[in-house]
Motif scaffolding. Structure first.
Motif, PDB file in Angstrom:
ATOM      1  N   SER A  42      12.737  21.068  66.995  1.00 42.59           N
ATOM      2  CA  SER A  42      13.187  20.283  65.846  1.00 42.59           C
ATOM      3  C   SER A  42      12.065  20.211  64.828  1.00 42.59           C
ATOM      4  O   SER A  42      10.879  20.339  65.178  1.00 42.59           O
ATOM      5  CB  SER A  42      13.615  18.873  66.269  1.00 42.59           C
ATOM      6  OG  SER A  42      12.523  18.168  66.823  1.00 42.59           O
ATOM      7  N   LEU A  43      12.449  20.006  63.585  1.00 46.39           N
ATOM      8  CA  LEU A  43      11.498  19.900  62.481  1.00 46.39           C
ATOM      9  C   LEU A  43      11.649  18.531  61.838  1.00 46.39           C
ATOM     10  O   LEU A  43      12.723  18.193  61.327  1.00 46.39           O
ATOM     11  CB  LEU A  43      11.749  21.006  61.453  1.00 46.39           C
ATOM     12  CG  LEU A  43      10.922  20.937  60.164  1.00 46.39           C
ATOM     13  CD1 LEU A  43       9.427  21.076  60.467  1.00 46.39           C
ATOM     14  CD2 LEU A  43      11.367  22.014  59.179  1.00 46.39           C
ATOM     15  N   VAL A  44      10.576  17.741  61.883  1.00 45.46           N
ATOM     16  CA  VAL A  44      10.547  16.447  61.213  1.00 45.46           C
ATOM     17  C   VAL A  44       9.848  16.634  59.870  1.00 45.46           C
ATOM     18  O   VAL A  44       8.678  17.022  59.821  1.00 45.46           O
ATOM     19  CB  VAL A  44       9.813  15.388  62.049  1.00 45.46           C
ATOM     20  CG1 VAL A  44       9.765  14.058  61.298  1.00 45.46           C
ATOM     21  CG2 VAL A  44      10.487  15.214  63.400  1.00 45.46           C
ATOM     22  N   ILE A  45      10.586  16.398  58.792  1.00 40.11           N
ATOM     23  CA  ILE A  45      10.030  16.534  57.444  1.00 40.11           C
ATOM     24  C   ILE A  45       9.793  15.145  56.880  1.00 40.11           C
ATOM     25  O   ILE A  45      10.713  14.324  56.806  1.00 40.11           O
ATOM     26  CB  ILE A  45      10.967  17.333  56.534  1.00 40.11           C
ATOM     27  CG1 ILE A  45      11.166  18.746  57.088  1.00 40.11           C
ATOM     28  CG2 ILE A  45      10.415  17.399  55.117  1.00 40.11           C
ATOM     29  CD1 ILE A  45      12.151  19.587  56.308  1.00 40.11           C
ATOM     30  N   ALA A  59      16.941  25.725  55.549  1.00 45.86           N
ATOM     31  CA  ALA A  59      16.437  24.908  56.654  1.00 45.86           C
ATOM     32  C   ALA A  59      17.509  23.966  57.191  1.00 45.86           C
ATOM     33  O   ALA A  59      17.440  23.529  58.343  1.00 45.86           O
ATOM     34  CB  ALA A  59      15.214  24.108  56.212  1.00 45.86           C
ATOM     35  N   THR A  60      18.500  23.661  56.343  1.00 46.01           N
ATOM     36  CA  THR A  60      19.592  22.777  56.762  1.00 46.01           C
ATOM     37  C   THR A  60      20.829  23.559  57.192  1.00 46.01           C
ATOM     38  O   THR A  60      21.872  22.970  57.456  1.00 46.01           O
ATOM     39  CB  THR A  60      19.980  21.829  55.618  1.00 46.01           C
ATOM     40  OG1 THR A  60      20.576  22.590  54.551  1.00 46.01           O
ATOM     41  CG2 THR A  60      18.771  21.085  55.094  1.00 46.01           C
ATOM     42  N   GLY A  61      20.732  24.866  57.237  1.00 49.99           N
ATOM     43  CA  GLY A  61      21.855  25.724  57.600  1.00 49.99           C
ATOM     44  C   GLY A  61      22.239  26.670  56.492  1.00 49.99           C
ATOM     45  O   GLY A  61      22.559  27.827  56.727  1.00 49.99           O
ATOM     46  N   SER A  62      22.218  26.177  55.243  1.00 49.66           N
ATOM     47  CA  SER A  62      22.538  27.004  54.082  1.00 49.66           C
ATOM     48  C   SER A  62      22.284  26.165  52.838  1.00 49.66           C
ATOM     49  O   SER A  62      22.064  24.956  52.906  1.00 49.66           O
ATOM     50  CB  SER A  62      23.996  27.474  54.108  1.00 49.66           C
ATOM     51  OG  SER A  62      24.865  26.353  53.985  1.00 49.66           O
ATOM     52  N   ILE A  73      13.541  13.206  57.680  1.00 51.44           N
ATOM     53  CA  ILE A  73      14.754  13.757  58.284  1.00 51.44           C
ATOM     54  C   ILE A  73      14.327  14.638  59.442  1.00 51.44           C
ATOM     55  O   ILE A  73      13.233  15.242  59.419  1.00 51.44           O
ATOM     56  CB  ILE A  73      15.590  14.561  57.266  1.00 51.44           C
ATOM     57  CG1 ILE A  73      16.983  14.848  57.834  1.00 51.44           C
ATOM     58  CG2 ILE A  73      14.883  15.847  56.863  1.00 51.44           C
ATOM     59  CD1 ILE A  73      17.960  15.405  56.806  1.00 51.44           C
ATOM     60  N   THR A  74      15.138  14.711  60.479  1.00 48.63           N
ATOM     61  CA  THR A  74      14.880  15.575  61.633  1.00 48.63           C
ATOM     62  C   THR A  74      15.958  16.645  61.690  1.00 48.63           C
ATOM     63  O   THR A  74      17.150  16.341  61.736  1.00 48.63           O
ATOM     64  CB  THR A  74      14.878  14.778  62.944  1.00 48.63           C
ATOM     65  OG1 THR A  74      13.851  13.780  62.884  1.00 48.63           O
ATOM     66  CG2 THR A  74      14.610  15.692  64.124  1.00 48.63           C
ATOM     67  N   LEU A  75      15.520  17.917  61.689  1.00 48.13           N
ATOM     68  CA  LEU A  75      16.441  19.057  61.697  1.00 48.13           C
ATOM     69  C   LEU A  75      16.297  19.803  63.020  1.00 48.13           C
ATOM     70  O   LEU A  75      15.199  20.247  63.371  1.00 48.13           O
ATOM     71  CB  LEU A  75      16.130  20.007  60.532  1.00 48.13           C
ATOM     72  CG  LEU A  75      16.153  19.384  59.133  1.00 48.13           C
ATOM     73  CD1 LEU A  75      15.659  20.394  58.103  1.00 48.13           C
ATOM     74  CD2 LEU A  75      17.546  18.897  58.778  1.00 48.13           C
ATOM     75  N   PRO A  76      17.382  19.952  63.786  1.00 48.77           N
ATOM     76  CA  PRO A  76      17.314  20.662  65.075  1.00 48.77           C
ATOM     77  C   PRO A  76      17.518  22.166  64.897  1.00 48.77           C
ATOM     78  O   PRO A  76      18.240  22.614  63.996  1.00 48.77           O
ATOM     79  CB  PRO A  76      18.464  20.044  65.855  1.00 48.77           C
ATOM     80  CG  PRO A  76      19.478  19.691  64.800  1.00 48.77           C
ATOM     81  CD  PRO A  76      18.701  19.318  63.565  1.00 48.77           C
ATOM     82  N   TYR A  77      16.890  22.964  65.789  1.00 51.57           N
ATOM     83  CA  TYR A  77      17.029  24.416  65.733  1.00 51.57           C
ATOM     84  C   TYR A  77      17.186  24.984  67.140  1.00 51.57           C
ATOM     85  O   TYR A  77      16.575  24.495  68.099  1.00 51.57           O
ATOM     86  CB  TYR A  77      15.802  25.059  65.072  1.00 51.57           C
ATOM     87  CG  TYR A  77      15.625  24.651  63.637  1.00 51.57           C
ATOM     88  CD1 TYR A  77      16.349  25.257  62.620  1.00 51.57           C
ATOM     89  CD2 TYR A  77      14.747  23.624  63.300  1.00 51.57           C
ATOM     90  CE1 TYR A  77      16.199  24.870  61.303  1.00 51.57           C
ATOM     91  CE2 TYR A  77      14.592  23.230  61.989  1.00 51.57           C
ATOM     92  CZ  TYR A  77      15.326  23.850  60.993  1.00 51.57           C
ATOM     93  OH  TYR A  77      15.180  23.455  59.694  1.00 51.57           O
ATOM     94  N   SER A  83      10.297  30.724  59.818  1.00 49.75           N
ATOM     95  CA  SER A  83      10.148  30.200  58.454  1.00 49.75           C
ATOM     96  C   SER A  83      11.436  29.539  57.989  1.00 49.75           C
ATOM     97  O   SER A  83      12.501  30.162  57.992  1.00 49.75           O
ATOM     98  CB  SER A  83       9.764  31.326  57.485  1.00 49.75           C
ATOM     99  OG  SER A  83       8.454  31.778  57.748  1.00 49.75           O
ATOM    100  N   GLN A  84      11.324  28.301  57.567  1.00 50.03           N
ATOM    101  CA  GLN A  84      12.471  27.528  57.104  1.00 50.03           C
ATOM    102  C   GLN A  84      12.208  27.041  55.682  1.00 50.03           C
ATOM    103  O   GLN A  84      11.211  26.376  55.414  1.00 50.03           O
ATOM    104  CB  GLN A  84      12.735  26.344  58.037  1.00 50.03           C
ATOM    105  CG  GLN A  84      13.119  26.741  59.450  1.00 50.03           C
ATOM    106  CD  GLN A  84      14.462  27.453  59.508  1.00 50.03           C
ATOM    107  OE1 GLN A  84      15.343  27.197  58.682  1.00 50.03           O
ATOM    108  NE2 GLN A  84      14.635  28.335  60.484  1.00 50.03           N
TER     109      GLN A  84
END
Length: 696
Positions: free
Chosen positions: A444-447, A491-494, A528-532, A539-540
């Motif tokens: 996950s990416l915490v921004i 980074a959010t899908g599109s 925000i937390t983005l899961p992958y 690279s996001q």
């Protein structure tokens, strides 16, 4: 509605012929255009794209190094040039490329991307996924790249929506033909651009070839919306255009020429009459050079030895560069700074992360600059750095795409290009490289986004932030507390639509330090937390928007984060550091992205040292050149005086700072003796001095 607009090829207005074109399968990809619903059949096929770049606000031509591509997700790749559809010029404004796919849906959004020496511009209109069944030819008419644009009839600056169609605007309610004319004066060195009035004159307007107000052409603007001023091409100096309304009775073979008036004198093109066949349809004519004279090619005036030193500490520690497998290459000579692009593979250090190398006998131009880029190269990739120039230390307008070092009027010795600074905004900051490999583990990416640059700008600087997509939301001191922060991008899908409804709750960030969403009262750190999945690329890319509008930076200026193979990745980002000049309020101050604070101006008093700073030169000691960084609170001339240990003046020079913020100036010590020197910076009533050491 969509218009079919063909450029002028020679003496006819006929479109290019594409073998195998099925007229029933020609669609227009543009703003809010609905494509036919897929009703079945064999999925996949060969897609032929034909793109008209008539309203890209700059000359785009294959023979001047320009490129046109379609970049996106799904079948178009990962939004990069390398994986997009590369187009080839087929005449005039028309570019063509093909893509073969076995998919029945595009799987993502896409945009037309044009690139010239000035930089890279992304078309404002996105086209949505469409169903594919068999071979198709797809016509794309670029909607243009800017929100502010000259009116095609009056030349006045107007604000246009994403669906703006210049030919329709020009025609209004009339039944006339809309014919777009363009001429390039770059090949005329004596063109008096400050006073000239440019006209198209000919039989399609008036049989007597008179000067008519409706035939006047107006200066174009730079083709992209990136930061840092106009590009190297400087379209507003050379490139004139106008959409002229022509009576439908003027169809058939017509002749015309361009003229300009200056100082009471009219100058005509000294060539045979230009010819065009008008068919009664709207048309965009291919741009032409004045008198068909192209500018002289770049002529190097000197040979330079250039010492490059670049710190890859951040590139390595952000998972973008692997010293075990990757090499770093520098390529110099872009943006008209040479007649060739020279390449040098830099030497890896025995210890540390600073790579160095000497590029000898580089053919450059005195009193100009050298434009260069770093590349990551190994057996599988040749990838340019992810970079844009926030502040141009050369004092010229060379565009944000390239790094630059100034060249002296005369040179003895070696130039030095040092890229060692550890921050996100400096011109000579460390490089960042993208990584297209899969991350390998679920993560996950915490921004964490610091919104204080925007809050300070609209409150302390009394500025406002417009939506660069042309939306109606304008962020001011009065409403910034009402709108949450959103994130958008791959980074959010599109990429999603730039409004709060389209982005939705999933892309809305949270401000835990604020009370009831009050950004001004809170700490202004939004998260925000983005899961992958493990298959996600390292690279996001992403961008922020207050209220969901595209109001952080210009087109193509996006953030980039590289993931590591661990449970949680965290990045800290300042809102707007991808275009810091946007957060400057002349006469009131600017956001200092290095100090993370607002630097205010006290009633325009230049004596306040907080407004100006002279930073330590680098490298130090140096031989024979060094960069002297400094900040100014507003545009103006800055004086530098260099003294030896006896207090004698050994050098004095001025720097014309085009904008507030961080700048750097190159100092050459070729004729000085080894020793210590003092540099004094003077700007209005402000003075500051640093010590530097010259060691041969």
């Amino acid at each position: 509605q969509a218009h079919l607009m063909w450029t002028d090829f020679g003496t006819t207005g006929d479109p290019p012929v594409v073998a195998g074109t099925n007229p029933a399968a020609i669609y227009y990809l543009g703003p809010q255009i609905e494509l036919p619903e897929y009703t079945g059949g064999q999925a996949g096929g060969t897609l032929t794209f034909i793109v008209n770049t008539a309203f890209v606000q700059d000359t785009v031509a294959a023979d001047n190094g320009s490129t046109v591509s379609i970049r996106g997700g799904g079948i178009f790749g990962d939004w990069s040039y390398d994986n997009g559809v590369k187009l080839t010029n087929i005449g005039g404004d028309y570019w063509m490329g093909t893509l073969t796919t076995d998919q029945g849906n595009s799987g993502g959004w896409a945009k037309v991307v044009t690139s010239t020496n000035s930089g890279t511009g992304w078309d404002r209109a996105e086209f949505t996924p469409f169903d594919i069944s068999g071979d198709q030819t797809i016509e794309v008419f670029t909607s243009g790249l800017k929100v502010k644009y000259p009116d095609p009839v009056t030349g006045d600056t107007i604000t246009r929506s994403i669906a703006w169609n210049p030919l329709e605007v020009a025609k209004g309610e009339t039944n006339n033909m809309a014919v777009h004319f363009r001429v390039n004066f770059e090949g005329l060195q004596t063109f008096p651009r400050e006073t000239a009035e440019v006209y198209v004159r000919g039989s399609m307007l008036d049989d007597s070839w008179s000067v008519l107000p409706e035939g006047r052409l107006y200066p174009e603007v730079r083709h992209d919306d990136l930061c840092c001023g106009a590009g190297m091409y400087e379209a507003d100096k050379h490139f004139y255009s106008r959409t002229v309304l022509v009576d439908p009775s003027k169809t058939g073979n017509r002749e015309y020429k361009f003229t300009f008036n200056s100082g009471g004198t009219t100058t005509w093109e000294e060539i045979s009459n230009r010819k065009v066949t008008l068919s009664g349809n709207d048309t965009t004519l291919a741009w032409v050079w004045w008198e068909n004279k192209r500018p002289e090619p770049v002529k190097p005036t000197a040979k330079y030895d250039i010492n490059f030193e670049v710190d890859l500490f951040n590139a390595i520690n952000t998972n973008g560069f692997d010293p075990a497998t990757d090499n770093v290459v520098v390529r110099a000579g872009y943006a008209g700074s040479s007649n060739e692009v020279a390449e040098l593979t830099l030497d890896a250090p025995l210890f540390g992360t600073v790579y160095t190398g000497l590029l000898d006998s580089f053919p450059g131009i005195n009193n100009k600059y050298v434009a260069y880029q770093y590349y990551k190269v190994n057996a599988n990739i040749d990838q340019e750095e992810f970079y844009f120039d926030n502040f141009d230390e050369t004092g010229t307008t060379t565009g944000p795409k390239f790094r630059k070092i100034p060249t002296p009027a005369e040179l003895t010795g070696t130039l030095t290009a040092s890229d060692l600074l550890d921050d996100a905004v400096s011109t000579h900051r460390m490089p960042f490289f993208k990584n297209s490999n899969p991350v390998g583990v679920a993560t996950s990416l915490v921004i964490e986004a610091n919104l204080n640059p925007a809050v300070s700008f609209v409150t302390l600087g009394a500025g406002s932030l417009n939506d660069i997509q042309g939306g109606s939301l304008v962020i001011t001191a009065a409403n910034i507390a009402e709108h949450p922060l959103y994130i958008n991008g791959p980074a959010t899908g599109s990429w999603g639509g730039w409004n709060s409804i389209a982005l939705g709750e999933a892309r809305k960030m949270s401000d835990d330090g604020a009370t009831k969403g009050d950004k001004v009262a809170g700490d202004n750190i939004w998260t925000i937390t983005l899961p992958y999945e493990a298959t996600a690329i390292i690279s996001q890319e992403y961008k922020f928007g207050i209220g969901g509008a595209d109001n952080e930076a210009g087109f193509g200026n996006n953030h980039m984060a590289n993931l590591f193979a661990k449970d949680v990745n965290t990045v800290n980002v300042q809102f707007g550091d991808i275009q810091p000049s946007r957060y400057e309020a002349p006469g009131k101050g600017y956001w200092d992205f290095a100090a993370k604070e607002w630097v205010g101006v006290d009633d325009g008093n230049l004596a306040d040292a907080k407004e100006f700073r002279l930073l330590q030169n680098y490298p130090n000691p140096f031989n024979p050149s060094t960069m002297i960084p400094f900040t100014v609170s507003k545009a103006g001339v800055v004086n530098f005086t260099v003294y030896n240990v006896l207090g004698q003046v050994v050098s004095s020079f001025n720097y014309d700072a085009k904008s507030a913020g961080l700048h750097s100036v190159n100092f050459q010590a070729n004729n000085l003796a080894t020793g210590s020197y003092l540099v004094k910076m003077t700007a209005g009533n402000f003075t500051e001095t640093i010590k530097m050491v010259f060691a041969k």
